[in-house]
Write a protein that holds these residues in place. Structure first.
Motif, short mmCIF file in Angstrom:
data_model
loop_
_atom_site.label_atom_id
_atom_site.label_comp_id
_atom_site.label_asym_id
_atom_site.label_seq_id
_atom_site.Cartn_x
_atom_site.Cartn_y
_atom_site.Cartn_z
N ARG A 52 -44.88 -34.60 -2.16
CA ARG A 52 -45.90 -34.55 -1.11
C ARG A 52 -45.33 -34.21 0.25
NH1 ARG A 52 -50.63 -35.75 -1.83
NH2 ARG A 52 -51.75 -37.18 -3.14
N ARG A 53 -44.10 -34.57 0.49
CA ARG A 53 -43.49 -34.35 1.81
C ARG A 53 -42.80 -33.00 1.93
NH1 ARG A 53 -39.77 -39.00 2.47
NH2 ARG A 53 -40.39 -39.76 0.45
N GLY A 54 -42.68 -32.27 0.83
CA GLY A 54 -42.04 -30.96 0.91
C GLY A 54 -41.20 -30.66 -0.31
N VAL A 55 -40.14 -29.92 -0.08
CA VAL A 55 -39.25 -29.53 -1.17
C VAL A 55 -37.82 -29.91 -0.83
CG1 VAL A 55 -40.71 -27.60 -1.91
CG2 VAL A 55 -38.90 -27.19 -0.25
N SER A 56 -37.05 -30.14 -1.88
CA SER A 56 -35.62 -30.36 -1.72
C SER A 56 -34.91 -29.63 -2.85
CB SER A 56 -35.27 -31.86 -1.73
OG SER A 56 -35.70 -32.46 -2.93
N LEU A 57 -33.68 -29.27 -2.60
CA LEU A 57 -32.90 -28.51 -3.56
C LEU A 57 -32.41 -29.39 -4.70
CD1 LEU A 57 -30.71 -26.40 -1.13
CD2 LEU A 57 -32.40 -25.51 -2.74
N THR A 58 -32.42 -28.83 -5.90
CA THR A 58 -31.73 -29.46 -7.02
C THR A 58 -30.27 -29.03 -6.93
OG1 THR A 58 -32.06 -27.58 -8.50
CG2 THR A 58 -33.80 -29.28 -8.48
N VAL A 59 -29.44 -29.53 -7.82
CA VAL A 59 -28.04 -29.10 -7.86
C VAL A 59 -27.98 -27.59 -8.11
CG1 VAL A 59 -25.88 -29.30 -9.15
CG2 VAL A 59 -27.22 -31.35 -8.62
N PHE A 60 -28.82 -27.10 -9.03
CA PHE A 60 -28.85 -25.67 -9.32
C PHE A 60 -29.33 -24.89 -8.10
CE2 PHE A 60 -29.86 -27.79 -13.41
CZ PHE A 60 -28.71 -27.44 -14.11
N GLY A 61 -30.34 -25.40 -7.44
CA GLY A 61 -30.90 -24.74 -6.27
C GLY A 61 -29.90 -24.63 -5.14
N SER A 62 -29.09 -25.64 -4.96
CA SER A 62 -28.08 -25.63 -3.92
C SER A 62 -27.07 -24.51 -4.14
CB SER A 62 -27.37 -26.99 -3.88
OG SER A 62 -26.44 -27.02 -2.85
N THR A 63 -26.64 -24.35 -5.37
CA THR A 63 -25.71 -23.27 -5.70
C THR A 63 -26.40 -21.92 -5.58
OG1 THR A 63 -24.49 -24.70 -7.20
CG2 THR A 63 -24.24 -22.33 -7.53
N TYR A 64 -27.63 -21.83 -6.08
CA TYR A 64 -28.35 -20.56 -6.08
C TYR A 64 -28.71 -20.10 -4.68
CZ TYR A 64 -31.26 -16.83 -7.85
OH TYR A 64 -31.78 -15.61 -8.12
N LEU A 65 -28.94 -21.02 -3.77
CA LEU A 65 -29.30 -20.68 -2.40
C LEU A 65 -28.24 -19.78 -1.76
CD1 LEU A 65 -31.21 -20.99 0.03
CD2 LEU A 65 -29.94 -23.08 0.61
N GLN A 66 -26.99 -20.09 -1.97
CA GLN A 66 -25.91 -19.28 -1.40
C GLN A 66 -25.97 -17.85 -1.93
OE1 GLN A 66 -22.39 -21.41 -2.50
NE2 GLN A 66 -22.93 -23.20 -1.29
N HIS A 67 -26.22 -17.70 -3.21
CA HIS A 67 -26.32 -16.38 -3.82
C HIS A 67 -27.55 -15.63 -3.32
CE1 HIS A 67 -22.99 -17.09 -6.54
NE2 HIS A 67 -23.53 -18.25 -6.87
N ALA A 68 -28.66 -16.32 -3.23
CA ALA A 68 -29.90 -15.69 -2.77
C ALA A 68 -29.74 -15.17 -1.34
CB ALA A 68 -31.06 -16.68 -2.85
N LYS A 69 -29.14 -15.96 -0.47
CA LYS A 69 -28.93 -15.52 0.92
C LYS A 69 -28.01 -14.31 0.97
CE LYS A 69 -29.77 -19.77 3.49
NZ LYS A 69 -29.18 -20.76 4.41
N ALA A 70 -26.96 -14.30 0.16
CA ALA A 70 -26.04 -13.17 0.13
C ALA A 70 -26.73 -11.91 -0.37
CB ALA A 70 -24.83 -13.51 -0.74
N ILE A 71 -27.55 -12.03 -1.40
CA ILE A 71 -28.27 -10.88 -1.94
C ILE A 71 -29.24 -10.33 -0.90
CG2 ILE A 71 -30.00 -10.18 -3.63
CD1 ILE A 71 -28.59 -12.25 -5.55
N LEU A 72 -29.97 -11.21 -0.22
CA LEU A 72 -30.91 -10.76 0.80
C LEU A 72 -30.20 -10.10 1.96
CD1 LEU A 72 -33.41 -13.75 0.76
CD2 LEU A 72 -33.83 -11.42 -0.06
N ALA A 73 -29.04 -10.62 2.34
CA ALA A 73 -28.26 -10.01 3.43
C ALA A 73 -27.77 -8.62 3.03
CB ALA A 73 -27.08 -10.91 3.80
N GLU A 74 -27.32 -8.48 1.80
CA GLU A 74 -26.88 -7.17 1.31
C GLU A 74 -28.04 -6.19 1.27
OE1 GLU A 74 -23.89 -5.82 0.43
OE2 GLU A 74 -22.91 -7.64 1.18
N ALA A 75 -29.18 -6.62 0.83
CA ALA A 75 -30.36 -5.76 0.78
C ALA A 75 -30.75 -5.30 2.19
CB ALA A 75 -31.53 -6.48 0.11
N GLN A 76 -30.67 -6.21 3.15
CA GLN A 76 -30.99 -5.86 4.54
C GLN A 76 -29.99 -4.84 5.07
OE1 GLN A 76 -33.65 -6.53 6.34
NE2 GLN A 76 -32.81 -5.26 7.97
#
Length: 80
Positions: A52-76
């Motif tokens: 109800r208060r929002g979202v938080s990262l799982t262990v998998f999400g924490s690792t994946y976040l770094q990859h997602a940011k890198a991919i988006l930066a490369e695409a930009q």
């Protein structure tokens, strides 16, 4: 998986809520939620814990976040 799903994921994490991400991206909360559901289904792991208060990262999400940011930066960089 597509860049939009990655963008929705990163924005949801940065804003802390699906509604905050939706507002910033000018889409509905349902669009963000469905996109994240599809991303998690594709990867086969939960990336976010939603409550109800929002979202938080799982262990998998924490690792994946770094990859997602890198991919988006490369695409930009490729666009520019």
């Amino acid at each position: 998986m597509d860049l939009r799903q990655l963008e929705y994921f990163v924005r949801a994490v940065e804003r802390g809520t699906l509604s905050g991400a939706a507002r910033e991206l000018a889409v509905t909360v349902q669009a963000v939620s469905k996109s994240l559901d599809r991303l998690e289904a594709t990867l086969g792991v939960p990336l976010l814990e939603r409550n109800r208060r929002g979202v938080s990262l799982t262990v998998f999400g924490s690792t994946y976040l770094q990859h997602a940011k890198a991919i988006l930066a490369e695409a930009q960089m490729a666009r520019t």
